[in-house]
Design a protein around this motif. Structure first.
Motif, PDB file in Angstrom:
ATOM      1  N   GLN A 590      15.458 -28.438  15.843  1.00  0.00           N
ATOM      2  CA  GLN A 590      14.645 -28.839  14.694  1.00  0.00           C
ATOM      3  C   GLN A 590      13.453 -27.903  14.512  1.00  0.00           C
ATOM      4  N   GLU A 591      12.837 -27.519  15.661  1.00  0.00           N
ATOM      5  CA  GLU A 591      11.701 -26.611  15.603  1.00  0.00           C
ATOM      6  C   GLU A 591      12.144 -25.216  15.154  1.00  0.00           C
ATOM      7  N   LEU A 592      13.299 -24.781  15.659  1.00  0.00           N
ATOM      8  CA  LEU A 592      13.851 -23.485  15.260  1.00  0.00           C
ATOM      9  C   LEU A 592      14.045 -23.421  13.744  1.00  0.00           C
ATOM     10  N   GLU A 596      12.254 -21.115  10.876  1.00  0.00           N
ATOM     11  CA  GLU A 596      13.128 -20.271  10.041  1.00  0.00           C
ATOM     12  C   GLU A 596      12.841 -20.509   8.566  1.00  0.00           C
ATOM     13  N   LYS A 597      12.673 -21.774   8.213  1.00  0.00           N
ATOM     14  CA  LYS A 597      12.366 -22.130   6.820  1.00  0.00           C
ATOM     15  C   LYS A 597      10.978 -21.587   6.439  1.00  0.00           C
ATOM     16  N   GLU A 598      10.028 -21.688   7.365  1.00  0.00           N
ATOM     17  CA  GLU A 598       8.668 -21.218   7.100  1.00  0.00           C
ATOM     18  C   GLU A 598       8.641 -19.711   6.866  1.00  0.00           C
ATOM     19  N   MET A 599       9.405 -18.968   7.659  1.00  0.00           N
ATOM     20  CA  MET A 599       9.363 -17.505   7.597  1.00  0.00           C
ATOM     21  C   MET A 599      10.267 -16.914   6.519  1.00  0.00           C
ATOM     22  N   LEU A 600      11.400 -17.551   6.248  1.00  0.00           N
ATOM     23  CA  LEU A 600      12.386 -16.989   5.321  1.00  0.00           C
ATOM     24  C   LEU A 600      12.497 -17.758   4.013  1.00  0.00           C
ATOM     25  N   GLY A 601      11.897 -18.949   3.971  1.00  0.00           N
ATOM     26  CA  GLY A 601      11.974 -19.740   2.752  1.00  0.00           C
ATOM     27  C   GLY A 601      13.221 -20.593   2.670  1.00  0.00           C
ATOM     28  N   LEU A 602      14.133 -20.453   3.640  1.00  0.00           N
ATOM     29  CA  LEU A 602      15.354 -21.256   3.664  1.00  0.00           C
ATOM     30  C   LEU A 602      15.905 -21.271   5.078  1.00  0.00           C
ATOM     31  N   TYR A 603      16.862 -22.142   5.322  1.00  0.00           N
ATOM     32  CA  TYR A 603      17.513 -22.214   6.612  1.00  0.00           C
ATOM     33  C   TYR A 603      18.699 -21.247   6.607  1.00  0.00           C
ATOM     34  N   VAL A 604      18.836 -20.467   7.686  1.00  0.00           N
ATOM     35  CA  VAL A 604      19.912 -19.474   7.732  1.00  0.00           C
ATOM     36  C   VAL A 604      20.918 -19.798   8.824  1.00  0.00           C
ATOM     37  N   PRO A 608      19.365 -28.570   8.495  1.00  0.00           N
ATOM     38  CA  PRO A 608      19.234 -29.972   8.910  1.00  0.00           C
ATOM     39  C   PRO A 608      20.177 -30.901   8.151  1.00  0.00           C
ATOM     40  N   LEU A 609      20.632 -30.435   6.993  1.00  0.00           N
ATOM     41  CA  LEU A 609      21.506 -31.276   6.176  1.00  0.00           C
ATOM     42  C   LEU A 609      22.985 -30.973   6.386  1.00  0.00           C
ATOM     43  N   ALA A 610      23.295 -30.022   7.292  1.00  0.00           N
ATOM     44  CA  ALA A 610      24.682 -29.575   7.446  1.00  0.00           C
ATOM     45  C   ALA A 610      25.625 -30.736   7.772  1.00  0.00           C
ATOM     46  N   GLN A 611      25.155 -31.674   8.594  1.00  0.00           N
ATOM     47  CA  GLN A 611      26.034 -32.787   8.976  1.00  0.00           C
ATOM     48  C   GLN A 611      26.365 -33.701   7.787  1.00  0.00           C
ATOM     49  N   HIS A 612      25.560 -33.594   6.707  1.00  0.00           N
ATOM     50  CA  HIS A 612      25.808 -34.441   5.529  1.00  0.00           C
ATOM     51  C   HIS A 612      26.395 -33.643   4.361  1.00  0.00           C
ATOM     52  N   ALA A 613      26.820 -32.401   4.620  1.00  0.00           N
ATOM     53  CA  ALA A 613      27.274 -31.515   3.533  1.00  0.00           C
ATOM     54  C   ALA A 613      28.443 -32.120   2.758  1.00  0.00           C
ATOM     55  N   GLU A 614      29.378 -32.741   3.476  1.00  0.00           N
ATOM     56  CA  GLU A 614      30.551 -33.307   2.800  1.00  0.00           C
ATOM     57  C   GLU A 614      30.146 -34.458   1.882  1.00  0.00           C
ATOM     58  N   LEU A 615      29.178 -35.245   2.337  1.00  0.00           N
ATOM     59  CA  LEU A 615      28.684 -36.366   1.526  1.00  0.00           C
ATOM     60  C   LEU A 615      27.991 -35.841   0.265  1.00  0.00           C
ATOM     61  N   PHE A 616      27.159 -34.807   0.420  1.00  0.00           N
ATOM     62  CA  PHE A 616      26.490 -34.221  -0.745  1.00  0.00           C
ATOM     63  C   PHE A 616      27.514 -33.639  -1.717  1.00  0.00           C
ATOM     64  N   HIS A 617      28.539 -33.002  -1.183  1.00  0.00           N
ATOM     65  CA  HIS A 617      29.567 -32.413  -2.046  1.00  0.00           C
ATOM     66  C   HIS A 617      30.227 -33.476  -2.919  1.00  0.00           C
ATOM     67  N   ARG A 618      30.385 -34.660  -2.360  1.00  0.00           N
ATOM     68  CA  ARG A 618      31.036 -35.732  -3.114  1.00  0.00           C
ATOM     69  C   ARG A 618      30.152 -36.326  -4.201  1.00  0.00           C
ATOM     70  N   PHE A 619      28.853 -36.472  -3.910  1.00  0.00           N
ATOM     71  CA  PHE A 619      28.021 -37.293  -4.796  1.00  0.00           C
ATOM     72  C   PHE A 619      26.929 -36.537  -5.565  1.00  0.00           C
ATOM     73  N   VAL A 620      26.452 -35.429  -5.046  1.00  0.00           N
ATOM     74  CA  VAL A 620      25.378 -34.710  -5.747  1.00  0.00           C
ATOM     75  C   VAL A 620      25.920 -34.103  -7.039  1.00  0.00           C
ATOM     76  N   THR A 621      25.202 -34.307  -8.136  1.00  0.00           N
ATOM     77  CA  THR A 621      25.660 -33.819  -9.446  1.00  0.00           C
ATOM     78  C   THR A 621      24.801 -32.687  -9.986  1.00  0.00           C
ATOM     79  N   LEU A 622      23.682 -32.385  -9.338  1.00  0.00           N
ATOM     80  CA  LEU A 622      22.767 -31.371  -9.864  1.00  0.00           C
ATOM     81  C   LEU A 622      22.854 -30.085  -9.069  1.00  0.00           C
ATOM     82  N   ARG A 623      23.059 -28.967  -9.794  1.00  0.00           N
ATOM     83  CA  ARG A 623      22.878 -27.637  -9.203  1.00  0.00           C
ATOM     84  C   ARG A 623      21.500 -27.166  -9.657  1.00  0.00           C
ATOM     85  N   LEU A 624      20.647 -26.858  -8.706  1.00  0.00           N
ATOM     86  CA  LEU A 624      19.246 -26.559  -9.031  1.00  0.00           C
ATOM     87  C   LEU A 624      19.110 -25.421 -10.028  1.00  0.00           C
ATOM     88  N   VAL A 625      19.970 -24.404  -9.935  1.00  0.00           N
ATOM     89  CA  VAL A 625      19.834 -23.259 -10.842  1.00  0.00           C
ATOM     90  C   VAL A 625      20.164 -23.639 -12.287  1.00  0.00           C
TER      91      VAL A 625
END
Length: 826
Positions: A590-592, A596-604, A608-625
């Motif tokens: 979690q600290e790593l 990483e997010k602080e220095m690069l602006g994103l997780y590489v 932290p959400l990787a374990q929920h990726a399949e759930l997000f794929h099913r239900f999230v409807t918004l692409r930020l871009v």
């Protein structure tokens, strides 16, 4: 000359844009790169004997090097003969209120409140605003100071408040520009510009040219360079085959992230529906996806797949409209129809097109009579000629310039070709081009993961300045790390040419401490840039102080011409013995990730959400871009980790909050109003992972998200489900008992559809329950079904699609057909 210079200096140049792409002379001179004969582009759309205004070329150059071409124009044609074009910032409704209020000395909050009462409409005026907004009129009538503000603002509305420089326009003359027009230069700038805007440059007899910076050209050029260096393949991007199967399969799949012109959700959807098969169809898509012709998209698609439905008003129309499946899409088709049916020259036809576009009634009536007479000479009856004229008039109202559309379709095809055939190099070039935009970088890193391209963190021994290709993976550039500027990066890359860095002590001893000091060193470590040395981040962090101190001593000794202890020993083993690797474990994951997010602006390395990726794929409807493309009030689902929660007290004494949410595509901000905050404010703790139902709000031109509901990630599946899928023969389950299942479903009424998935041999039967069997997707229902049919036998989703969760490796092959039946539970 300008384009010759750009090509000789290897500055990427676009294939053309605008009507100039219809000139075969321009094509032969390599001003444009699209063959006008092959694609039916009309020279007369660019220049004809009847045209009285000067034509011009709009030229796309590499976004990063456009200024070099402008400097060349100054140097070649003379500073007195070349200038950019001024733009005027006019004080429109809201802006004039704020400016006048500021000069009057009124409190900012009061002026801002008045300005915000003006409706957000294009071309809204103060008078119209007062008519539409009763509260605004009431304040003007009741408050003398507001009334005075309003009177002064009315007098100043529309006047020029500021001057700027046009993003692309450049004027070139064969003698001093001051013979024709006054010039302007801001006190804080070296740019000289005309004192008239772009529309008046032609009127005073000057030639305007557009030097446009197109970021996509930079991406294409960089991708081609990477392909040459990484694979040894040289590509002439202006001469690639236009029938590449992989490129069209990519376009038809809708996976068009990074593809020029086709990234938006609307474009992706239509590309799939059209089933793009050619550059000509891509050209039509670019022309169709605009407010006017969008109404014909369904007809275009239907006519493509059902050509027997196409009806031409007259046989003369068929060869002109065949390419676009019976629908006139382009201005060139309008000209050709007028020429073919009315017997006009193409130059005369262009005059008709212009008159129709500008709705000049007298001119159109005159041309209509000539057209009907011409049709008569071609054997077309008067009544039919009127029908054709009316349709041509309608076409002219929305017709798009085919030359421009084809040029941009070809650029879109180039990006699709590169992504389909060389995805690693293309995505690397794309990431480099967007390196200053954290939201876009996060989005494209996620796209890399989706198409199985690994993105490695930065490393002091392997990373270059920008993103680089490493085999079939991409590595972050060192310049992407916060607090590590270009100077330290160039020093690191230069120093390691002789020998890789062995560890942090070696790193500090070899680099000038004035260039790479504590701050860049700590940032490099937090980003994981010392991984290749075999030291973990906690070990490096524990030795930074000592390494910097020893490094400074070593540098002073070298500067004084002294020999260090290690140089005298001449053995790497001695250094290793003194600088033993501390026996320290790595920081917690979690600290790593936080660093990483602080220095690069994103997780590489992970998320932290990787374990929920399949759930997000099913239900999230918004692409930020795509947020900026959505309409006011659009409902969306978004999920992520709360990283900030800023609580405010409203005027009524209630609490509301602005929350920062980290999603798999990057960060976004949402607003939680007081009513919802009272109910669910306890969920807004840092690092909480939540799913959010929100709607789009547009304020001052900015798209924001207002939260309607939110819940912990553990409850998301049951809160958002629109369908319940049940595998009746899950592995390890007993024989299915439909009667018991029917009773269970009947005891859990709700709004979710139920789908039963059953296999009989190699066939799949999907049974959709009727309205009589809709259920509530509760955790209790899930447990009860799994107790009957085994673990993994139930799956909540947002629709009908066969759940990937059910696609077991040990399952029989996918069925060749599906049978759907209705099932009703009593």
């Amino acid at each position: 000359d300008l384009i010759r210079f750009a090509r000789e200096e290897v500055i990427p140049v676009g294939p053309g844009r605008g009507s100039g792409a219809g000139s075969i002379v321009a094509y032969c001179l390599r001003i444009t790169g699209i063959d006008p004969m092959r694609y039916g582009l009309l020279f007369e759309r660019f220049l004809n004997p009847e045209r009285v205004s000067m034509p011009d070329f709009d030229i796309d150059f590499c976004f990063n090097r456009r200024e070099e071409v402008i400097k060349y124009a100054y140097a070649t044609y003379g500073k007195k003969n070349v200038a950019q074009i001024v733009t005027f910032g006019r004080m429109l409704a809201r802006n004039v209120i704020r400016n006048v209020g500021r000069v009057m000395g009124m409190p900012y909050g009061e002026v801002d409140a008045i300005a915000k009462l003006i409706p957000e409409e294009a071309k809204i005026t103060l008078e119209k605003a007062a008519e539409k907004e009763p509260e605004l009129r009431q304040r003007i009538d009741s408050d003398p100071q507001v009334a005075r503000l309003w009177r002064l603002a009315l007098r100043l509305e529309g006047t020029i408040g500021s001057c700027g420089t046009h993003a692309a326009g450049v004027v070139i003359c064969d003698h001093a520009l001051t013979d024709h027009v006054a010039l302007y230069k801001a006190s804080n700038s070296d740019i000289v510009a005309t004192q008239v805007e772009m529309t008046w440059v032609d009127a005073v007899g000057l030639l305007k040219m557009d030097f446009l910076g197109l970021r996509t050209l930079t991406v294409i050029h960089e991708a081609v360079r990477l392909i040459r260096e990484n694979r040894g393949i040289s590509i002439n991007i202006d001469n690639i085959p236009t029938d590449d199967d992989a490129a069209y399969q990519l376009l038809r799949s809708g996976q068009t992230s990074g593809i020029f012109q086709l990234e938006s959700s609307g474009m992706r959807d239509i590309a799939k529906r059209i089933g793009l098969q050619s550059v000509e169809e891509m050209c039509a898509l670019v022309a169709l996806y605009r407010p006017g012709p969008m109404q014909f998209i369904d007809t275009y698609i239907d006519n493509k797949f059902h050509p027997e439905n196409i009806v031409y008003d007259h046989p003369l129309c068929a060869p002109i409209l065949k390419e676009t499946y019976g629908i006139a899409i382009y201005q060139e088709q309008v000209m050709q129809l007028v020429q073919a049916c009315g017997g006009f020259s193409l130059g005369h036809a262009d005059i008709v097109r212009r008159a129709m576009g500008k709705k000049k009634k007298e001119e159109m009536d005159k041309q209509c009579a000539l057209f009907i007479e011409g049709c008569k000479n071609n054997g077309i009856a008067k009544d039919l000629a009127k029908v054709i004229w009316n349709k041509i008039e309608m076409f002219a109202g929305y017709g798009f310039n085919k030359s421009h559309s084809m040029a941009y379709a070809f650029v879109a095809y180039q990006t699709a070709y590169l992504k389909a055939n060389y995805p690693v190099e293309f995505m690397c070039a794309l990431l480099t081009s967007e390196s200053g935009n954290l939201e876009k970088v996060a989005y494209y890193v996620e796209e890399c993961r989706r198409i199985d391209i690994e993105v490695h963190p930065p490393d002091v021994n392997y990373s270059q300045k920008d993103f680089t290709v490493v085999g079939n993976a991409i590595r972050f550039g060192l310049c992407a790390i916060k607090n590590v500027g270009e100077g330290p990066v160039l020093a690191i890359v230069e120093e390691r040419k002789s020998d890789p860095f062995k560890e942090v002590f070696d790193f500090c001893a070899r680099l000038d401490s004035r260039v790479v000091n504590r701050k860049p060193l700590e940032s490099l470590n937090k980003a994981g840039a010392f991984a290749s040395t075999g030291w973990n981040r906690r070990q490096v962090d524990a030795c930074i102080e000592a390494a910097l101190s020893e490094g400074q001593i070593a540098q002073r000794e070298r500067a004084a011409g002294q020999t260090s202890l290690f140089d005298m020993m001449g053995m790497e083993e001695s250094a290793a013995a003194i600088h033993q690797q501390p026996d320290l474990p790595e920081w917690p994951e979690q600290e790593l990730l936080q660093y990483e997010k602080e220095m690069l602006g994103l997780y590489v390395s992970s998320h932290p959400l990787a374990q929920h990726a399949e759930l997000f794929h099913r239900f999230v409807t918004l692409r930020l871009v795509e947020l900026s493309e959505l309409k006011e009030g659009t409902d969306v689902i978004v999920g992520g980790l709360i990283n900030t929660s800023r609580v405010l007290i409203t005027k009524t004494g209630k609490k509301m909050a602005f929350i920062g949410l980290d999603t798999l595509e990057g960060p976004c901000e949402l607003t939680v109003f007081s009513d919802l905050y009272e109910q669910k404010g306890f969920l807004l703790s840092p690092d909480a992972i939540v799913m959010i139902a929100a709607h789009v709000n547009i304020r001052n031109g900015e798209h924001t998200l207002i939260v309607d509901d939110l819940f912990p990630i553990d409850e998301a599946e049951h809160k958002l489900a629109k369908a319940v899928h049940i595998r009746m023969n899950a592995m390890g389950a007993t024989n299915p008992d439909p009667d018991k299942l029917a009773q269970l479903l009947g005891r859990t009424p709700g709004t979710c559809d139920v789908y039963l998935h059953c296999r009989t041999g190699s066939d799949e039967i999907t049974v959709h329950a009727t309205d009589a069997c809709r259920v509530s997707p509760t955790l209790e229902l899930q447990r009860a079904i799994e107790s009957m049919f085994g673990a993994g036998s139930v799956y909540f989703s947002s629709g009908m699609g066969l759940p990937t969760h059910f696609k077991k490796k040990e399952a029989p092959p996918q069925p060749k057909w599906k049978r759907r039946a209705a099932y009703s539970a009593n």
